[in-house]
Design a protein around this motif. Structure first.
Motif, PDB file in Angstrom:
ATOM      1  N   LEU A 185       0.717  -1.300   0.044  1.00 30.88           N
ATOM      2  CA  LEU A 185      -0.028   0.092   0.085  1.00 30.88           C
ATOM      3  C   LEU A 185       0.846   1.226   0.122  1.00 30.88           C
ATOM      4  N   GLU A 186       1.906   1.262   0.875  1.00 30.71           N
ATOM      5  CA  GLU A 186       2.562   2.423   1.026  1.00 30.71           C
ATOM      6  C   GLU A 186       3.577   2.602  -0.219  1.00 30.71           C
ATOM      7  N   ARG A 187       4.104   1.366  -0.671  1.00 29.89           N
ATOM      8  CA  ARG A 187       4.952   1.442  -1.852  1.00 29.89           C
ATOM      9  C   ARG A 187       4.190   1.889  -3.183  1.00 29.89           C
ATOM     10  N   THR A 188       2.969   1.588  -3.272  1.00 30.13           N
ATOM     11  CA  THR A 188       2.060   2.017  -4.410  1.00 30.13           C
ATOM     12  C   THR A 188       1.798   3.686  -4.286  1.00 30.13           C
ATOM     13  N   ALA A 189       1.627   4.136  -3.031  1.00 30.85           N
ATOM     14  CA  ALA A 189       1.434   5.693  -2.788  1.00 30.85           C
ATOM     15  C   ALA A 189       2.843   6.301  -2.912  1.00 30.85           C
ATOM     16  N   GLU A 190       3.872   5.713  -2.507  1.00 30.54           N
ATOM     17  CA  GLU A 190       5.167   6.471  -2.892  1.00 30.54           C
ATOM     18  C   GLU A 190       5.619   6.407  -4.358  1.00 30.54           C
ATOM     19  N   ARG A 191       4.994   5.698  -5.266  1.00 27.27           N
ATOM     20  CA  ARG A 191       4.938   5.842  -6.877  1.00 27.27           C
ATOM     21  C   ARG A 191       4.079   6.693  -7.389  1.00 27.27           C
ATOM     22  N   GLY A 192       3.317   7.476  -6.572  1.00 31.12           N
ATOM     23  CA  GLY A 192       2.492   8.238  -7.069  1.00 31.12           C
ATOM     24  C   GLY A 192       0.867   7.939  -7.401  1.00 31.12           C
ATOM     25  N   PHE A 193       0.643   6.749  -6.809  1.00 26.68           N
ATOM     26  CA  PHE A 193      -0.764   6.089  -7.049  1.00 26.68           C
ATOM     27  C   PHE A 193      -1.515   6.099  -5.956  1.00 26.68           C
ATOM     28  N   PRO A 194      -2.799   6.615  -5.917  1.00 27.75           N
ATOM     29  CA  PRO A 194      -3.773   6.661  -4.622  1.00 27.75           C
ATOM     30  C   PRO A 194      -3.961   5.029  -4.350  1.00 27.75           C
ATOM     31  N   ALA A 195      -3.814   4.596  -3.369  1.00 25.72           N
ATOM     32  CA  ALA A 195      -3.659   3.177  -2.937  1.00 25.72           C
ATOM     33  C   ALA A 195      -4.772   2.790  -1.810  1.00 25.72           C
ATOM     34  N   TYR A 196      -5.650   1.792  -2.254  1.00 26.74           N
ATOM     35  CA  TYR A 196      -6.708   1.157  -1.135  1.00 26.74           C
ATOM     36  C   TYR A 196      -6.664  -0.182  -1.056  1.00 26.74           C
ATOM     37  N   ALA A 197      -6.704  -0.847  -0.051  1.00 29.48           N
ATOM     38  CA  ALA A 197      -7.089  -2.174   0.056  1.00 29.48           C
ATOM     39  C   ALA A 197      -8.341  -2.475   0.864  1.00 29.48           C
ATOM     40  N   MET A 198      -9.018  -3.627   0.643  1.00 29.66           N
ATOM     41  CA  MET A 198     -10.081  -3.943   1.202  1.00 29.66           C
ATOM     42  C   MET A 198     -10.044  -5.485   1.586  1.00 29.66           C
ATOM     43  N   SER A 199     -10.874  -5.535   2.639  1.00 34.65           N
ATOM     44  CA  SER A 199     -11.330  -6.825   3.078  1.00 34.65           C
ATOM     45  C   SER A 199     -12.595  -7.285   2.508  1.00 34.65           C
ATOM     46  N   LEU A 200     -12.928  -8.462   1.912  1.00 33.20           N
ATOM     47  CA  LEU A 200     -14.225  -9.075   1.430  1.00 33.20           C
ATOM     48  C   LEU A 200     -15.269  -9.052   2.886  1.00 33.20           C
ATOM     49  N   ARG A 201     -16.312  -9.121   2.948  1.00 34.60           N
ATOM     50  CA  ARG A 201     -17.123  -9.126   3.986  1.00 34.60           C
ATOM     51  C   ARG A 201     -16.613 -10.666   4.582  1.00 34.60           C
ATOM     52  N   GLY A 202     -16.898 -10.719   5.901  1.00 40.91           N
ATOM     53  CA  GLY A 202     -16.424 -11.900   6.660  1.00 40.91           C
ATOM     54  C   GLY A 202     -14.916 -11.836   6.794  1.00 40.91           C
ATOM     55  N   HIS A 203     -14.264 -10.997   6.173  1.00 39.73           N
ATOM     56  CA  HIS A 203     -12.786 -11.046   6.579  1.00 39.73           C
ATOM     57  C   HIS A 203     -12.209  -9.823   7.003  1.00 39.73           C
ATOM     58  N   GLY A 204     -10.982 -10.023   7.551  1.00 45.67           N
ATOM     59  CA  GLY A 204     -10.310  -8.954   8.269  1.00 45.67           C
ATOM     60  C   GLY A 204     -11.305  -8.206   9.333  1.00 45.67           C
ATOM     61  N   GLU A 205     -11.519  -6.782   9.030  1.00 40.13           N
ATOM     62  CA  GLU A 205     -12.336  -5.922   9.780  1.00 40.13           C
ATOM     63  C   GLU A 205     -13.444  -5.829   9.312  1.00 40.13           C
ATOM     64  N   SER A 206     -14.185  -6.401   8.088  1.00 36.63           N
ATOM     65  CA  SER A 206     -15.326  -6.262   7.622  1.00 36.63           C
ATOM     66  C   SER A 206     -16.295  -6.824   8.358  1.00 36.63           C
TER      67      SER A 206
END
Length: 268
Positions: A55-76
């Motif tokens: 995520l941070e590497r993508t932002a460092e390269r100039g791309f707005p970066a997002y990461a999501m968890s599907l329902r039932g996963h992570g903090e979703s």
């Protein structure tokens, strides 16, 4: 427009239930003209797997970066009876909420979810990382390689894969244990069965470029990389010596930089 369905009556009449979705983000410094990149974590994982490095590497390269968890996963929010269609709904809804046309990046089984979402969302481009497109053959292969982790999944329990199937030996044992401790939630039994028996994804809307990335040494997805890439008219971008979880492996920077280099090319 051949092969593209414009009206989905069942999905319009019976939409998936709403759920809280975890979305993490990293913003580039200064104005960003690059398209946003949405990472979708695979089954049994959450957005944190991308927040660790990519995520941070993508932002460092100039791309707005997002990461999501599907329902039932992570903090979703929980979703004990979720279907593949519900996961596709999650991806398309998050992508549609972003300020610009997004690049979709799916890992593992979520590469299939992203491939299905491409028929519903006009993505700028897509990247399928270590794609697991399922099927009966893949299920028997998984049984042979990891019976203790795979058999419970046949009865609706979470899929449990040992470290050797996810990470290379280059990853320090302490890091591997930390990653294992962070895994919570997982795909529903229904979705796991659908992963075995599902229709091929429909054709993408707008014919976006699709890149397939993985390792030939990935004992989960390695054998299928060429076939998935061929489906989208190309060849896979390979990183020998890495495991299934490229974004957590010791040489995590190599694949994400290659992906971002590909996105930087004119026409992508």
């Amino acid at each position: 427009m051949t092969g593209i369905r414009l009206v989905r009556q069942r999905e319009w009449a019976f939409p998936p239930a709403p759920v809280r979705r975890e979305v993490l983000s990293a913003t580039p410094t200064g104005a960003a003209d690059a398209p946003p990149v949405l990472f979708v974590a695979g089954f049994g994982q959450g957005a944190w797997v991308f927040a660790e490095h990519w995520l941070e590497r993508t932002a460092e390269r100039g791309f707005p970066a997002y990461a999501m968890s599907l329902r039932g996963h992570g903090e979703s929010g929980p979703a004990a009876k979720a279907t593949l269609r519900a996961y596709v709904h999650d991806v398309t809804q998050v992508a549609a909420s972003l300020p610009r046309q997004a690049v979709l990046v799916g890992h593992g089984a979520s590469a299939l979810v992203v491939a299905m979402a491409l028929a519903r969302y006009p993505a700028r481009a897509a990247v399928l990382v270590a794609p697991v497109f399922g099927g009966v053959g893949a299920a028997f292969s998984a049984l042979g390689r990891a019976p203790l982790g795979t058999v419970p999944a046949l009865f609706g329990r979470p899929l449990r894969l040992r470290r050797g199937l996810l990470l290379s030996r280059e990853v320090p044992a302490a890091d591997a244990r930390r990653y294992a401790a962070r895994r919570r939630g997982g795909a529903s039994g229904r979705a796991q069965w659908q992963l075995v028996a599902h229709r091929a994804p429909e054709e993408p809307v707008g014919n976006p470029p699709v890149l397939v990335v993985g390792s030939p040494d990935d004992r989960i997805a390695g054998r299928a990389l060429a076939a998935v890439a061929h489906r989208y008219g190309g060849a896979p971008l390979l990183f020998p010596g890495m495991g299934h979880d490229l974004m957590l492996d010791a040489r995590w920077q190599e694949p994400i930089d290659a992906i971002l280099d590909w996105l930087d090319k004119p026409g992508q």
